[in-house]
Design an enzyme around this catalytic site. Structure first.
Site, PDB file in Angstrom:
ATOM      1  CD  GLU A  90      -2.246   1.263   2.978  1.00 37.14           C
ATOM      2  OE1 GLU A  90      -1.666   0.658   3.900  1.00 37.14           O
ATOM      3  OE2 GLU A  90      -3.329   1.861   3.122  1.00 37.14           O
ATOM      4  CE  LYS A 108      -7.130   1.211   3.832  1.00 33.09           C
ATOM      5  NZ  LYS A 108      -5.888   1.709   4.514  1.00 33.09           N
ATOM      6  CB  CYS A 162      -4.003  -1.457   4.630  1.00 37.26           C
ATOM      7  SG  CYS A 162      -3.090  -1.450   6.156  1.00 37.26           S
TER       8      CYS A 162
HETATM    9  N1  ING Z   1      -3.340   0.585   8.646  1.00 40.08           N
HETATM   10  C1  ING Z   1      -3.783  -0.200   9.735  1.00 40.08           C
HETATM   11  C2  ING Z   1      -4.401  -1.530   9.325  1.00 40.08           C
HETATM   12  O1  ING Z   1      -5.605  -1.689   9.201  1.00 40.08           O
HETATM   13  C3  ING Z   1      -5.187  -0.329  11.753  1.00 40.08           C
HETATM   14  C4  ING Z   1      -4.677   0.564  10.662  1.00 40.08           C
HETATM   15  C5  ING Z   1      -4.335  -1.201  12.436  1.00 40.08           C
HETATM   16  C6  ING Z   1      -6.502  -0.285  12.044  1.00 40.08           C
HETATM   17  C7  ING Z   1      -4.848  -2.048  13.427  1.00 40.08           C
HETATM   18  C8  ING Z   1      -7.059  -1.123  13.043  1.00 40.08           C
HETATM   19  C9  ING Z   1      -6.199  -1.997  13.737  1.00 40.08           C
HETATM   20  O2  ING Z   1      -3.623  -2.448   9.199  1.00 40.08           O
HETATM   21  C10 ING Z   1      -3.941   0.900   7.466  1.00 40.08           C
HETATM   22  N2  ING Z   1      -3.202   1.626   6.612  1.00 40.08           N
HETATM   23  O3  ING Z   1      -5.090   0.572   7.221  1.00 40.08           O
END
Ligand code: ING
Length: 311
Positions: free
Chosen positions: A47, A124, A169
């Site tokens: 990403e 996304k 992601c």
């Molecule tokens: N980053 C993280 C992900 O979903 C996140 C944000 C991490 C949200 C852990 C909830 C829990 O892996 C991105 N860029 O989405």
């Protein structure tokens, strides 16, 4: 008959704010050369592969963040990557911040065929984080500030002899992501991620928990839809902010067949047989035979939690 896609999960180590696109593209090309030498025919990058994870930085004037976005794809900076891929006859996928000609901002990824033609785009859907500066958080996660929710849905394309889908992601944490593609027969889902190794709202949730949830989400999505999942990290410490690694490939039975154990640039290559998806799709996850859609209404009728149906 086997339908092999030899995929390279091409992890990127940290990209500092000060590193230019040309330098990053050179790193991506070096990974492509390594992947080619190892027999890969399809390379998957993370990403937001071209820049640092800029949604960690608050900017009052959002237009001042537009320099992190690509107004054209390919652009002068990324053309060498397309040229190298075409020279190798290698298909590729990577994520980037997309600024459309009419001014929309998306967290996007593309599928590029072996001729260097962009044949698919995904934007996304599930944007984590928040819009305004949050003083309660140990670090900011401002994807909802800088990106609009994607408008593509979750398409699946005929690609590399099979049915290919993309996610980005946070999408990997939502079962709907995989199921919508599963209902199109998807055989491989490729996704990049930039995941902070600590939860900004719960400091006790660190790297081990983050890696657990990441593996759990990818393995469940793969198993429950009888598909390969290729998940590729941007990892390491960017301007003092740590992103976890965990680049991995999951087979259609939910087993992790390979995982990188470092946070630098590196490739994980695996010969994925798309025919390994057939048994699951024809037996336990033969959706047509087993699903009971008359009982699933709440999944699309409700966005958030509502009243229980029981008395
Ligand atoms: N980053 C993280 C992900 O979903 C996140 C944000 C991490 C949200 C852990 C909830 C829990 O892996 C991105 N860029 O989405």
């Amino acid at each position: 008959m086997a339908r092999i896609v030899t995929v390279a999960a091409a992890q990127l180590g940290p990209i500092q704010q000060a590193e230019g696109r040309q330098s990053v593209v050179a790193r991506m090309i070096a990974l492509m050369e390594e992947a080619h030498a190892k027999g890969a025919t399809f390379i998957v990058y993370p990403e937001l592969a071209l820049t640092t994870f800029f949604p960690r930085w608050y900017e009052e004037d959002r237009s001042k963040m537009d320099h992190w976005f690509e107004a054209a794809m390919p652009s002068a900076a990324t053309q060498p990557l397309f040229d190298k891929a075409r020279a190798f006859g290698m298909a590729m996928s990577f994520g980037y911040a997309e600024l459309t000609p009419d001014g929309h901002h998306f967290n996007s990824s593309i599928l590029v065929d072996r001729n260097g033609t962009i044949v698919g785009k995904y934007r996304k859907t599930h944007l984590p984080g928040h819009v305004e500066f949050d003083t309660e958080r140990s670090h900011q996660h401002l994807e909802k500030r800088y990106f609009e929710p994607g408008d593509t849905g979750f398409p699946v394309w005929n690609f590399e002899g099979g049915l290919m889908g993309m996610a980005i992601c946070n999408d990997r944490r939502w079962p709907e992501t995989y199921r919508v593609m599963g209902l199109q027969g998807v055989e491989m889902v490729v996704l990049g991620f930039n995941t902070p190794s600590v939860n900004s709202q719960r400091g006790a949730e660190g790297l081990d928990d983050r890696l657990f949830h990441h593996r759990l989400s990818c393995q469940a999505g793969a198993y429950q839809n009888a598909t390969w999942v290729v998940a590729v990290a941007k990892a390491g410490t960017e301007d003092g902010n740590h992103l976890m690694g965990g680049t991995l490939i999951v087979d259609p039975n939910g087993k992790i067949v390979g995982e990188l154990d470092h946070e630098d640039d590196g490739v994980l290559v695996h010969a994925c047989d798309l025919d390994d998806t057939v048994f699951g799709k024809e037996t336990i996850f033969d959706f047509k035979r087993h699903r009971r859609t008359e009982h699933y209404g709440l999944i699309t009728e409700r966005t958030g939690v509502g009243a229980p149906l029981g008395r």
